[in-house]
Design a protein around this motif. Structure first.
Motif, PDB file in Angstrom:
ATOM      1  N   THR A   1    -100.544 -28.443  54.633  1.00 56.47           N
ATOM      2  CA  THR A   1    -100.359 -27.021  54.364  1.00 56.47           C
ATOM      3  C   THR A   1     -99.264 -26.441  55.249  1.00 56.47           C
ATOM      4  N   ILE A   2     -99.251 -26.805  56.525  1.00 59.94           N
ATOM      5  CA  ILE A   2     -98.223 -26.311  57.442  1.00 59.94           C
ATOM      6  C   ILE A   2     -96.843 -26.816  57.024  1.00 59.94           C
ATOM      7  N   ILE A   3     -96.757 -28.090  56.642  1.00 59.11           N
ATOM      8  CA  ILE A   3     -95.474 -28.636  56.178  1.00 59.11           C
ATOM      9  C   ILE A   3     -95.002 -27.894  54.931  1.00 59.11           C
ATOM     10  N   PHE A   4     -95.917 -27.609  54.002  1.00 61.37           N
ATOM     11  CA  PHE A   4     -95.564 -26.876  52.796  1.00 61.37           C
ATOM     12  C   PHE A   4     -95.072 -25.473  53.136  1.00 61.37           C
ATOM     13  N   LEU A   5     -95.731 -24.796  54.073  1.00 59.19           N
ATOM     14  CA  LEU A   5     -95.298 -23.446  54.446  1.00 59.19           C
ATOM     15  C   LEU A   5     -93.910 -23.464  55.073  1.00 59.19           C
ATOM     16  N   PHE A   6     -93.627 -24.457  55.930  1.00 66.86           N
ATOM     17  CA  PHE A   6     -92.285 -24.568  56.492  1.00 66.86           C
ATOM     18  C   PHE A   6     -91.254 -24.823  55.396  1.00 66.86           C
ATOM     19  N   PHE A   7     -91.604 -25.620  54.405  1.00 71.05           N
ATOM     20  CA  PHE A   7     -90.702 -25.894  53.296  1.00 71.05           C
ATOM     21  C   PHE A   7     -90.420 -24.620  52.496  1.00 71.05           C
ATOM     22  N   VAL A   8     -91.449 -23.826  52.250  1.00 75.90           N
ATOM     23  CA  VAL A   8     -91.270 -22.572  51.513  1.00 75.90           C
ATOM     24  C   VAL A   8     -90.376 -21.620  52.292  1.00 75.90           C
TER      25      VAL A   8
END
Length: 70
Positions: A55-62
């Motif tokens: 989830t944290i990786i996805f948020l950084f990607f967004v």
């Protein structure tokens, strides 16, 4: 808020509630194979950690995508 954001928040709340209701089961130690060795660790906690990390990786990607568009 957009419909997708509301949906994602509901999924996050559902996962959190599920983990809270089943915390005792999540903390049961199990033998986990990491390829070359076996370790004793709670499988539920490992899976929750992987979910949080993803989830944290996805948020950084967004955030990266949003800043690159600007």
């Amino acid at each position: 808020m957009k419909i997708f954001t509301r949906f994602m928040l509901r999924v996050l709340v559902a996962i959190t509630g599920f983990a809270a209701l089943n915390w005792k089961v999540f903390m049961l130690p199990m033998a986990l194979s990491i390829g070359i060795a076996e370790v004793q660790a709670p499988l539920g906690l490992v899976m929750l950690g992987l979910l949080v990390t993803l989830t944290i990786i996805f948020l950084f990607f967004v955030v990266y995508l949003q800043t690159s568009v600007l």
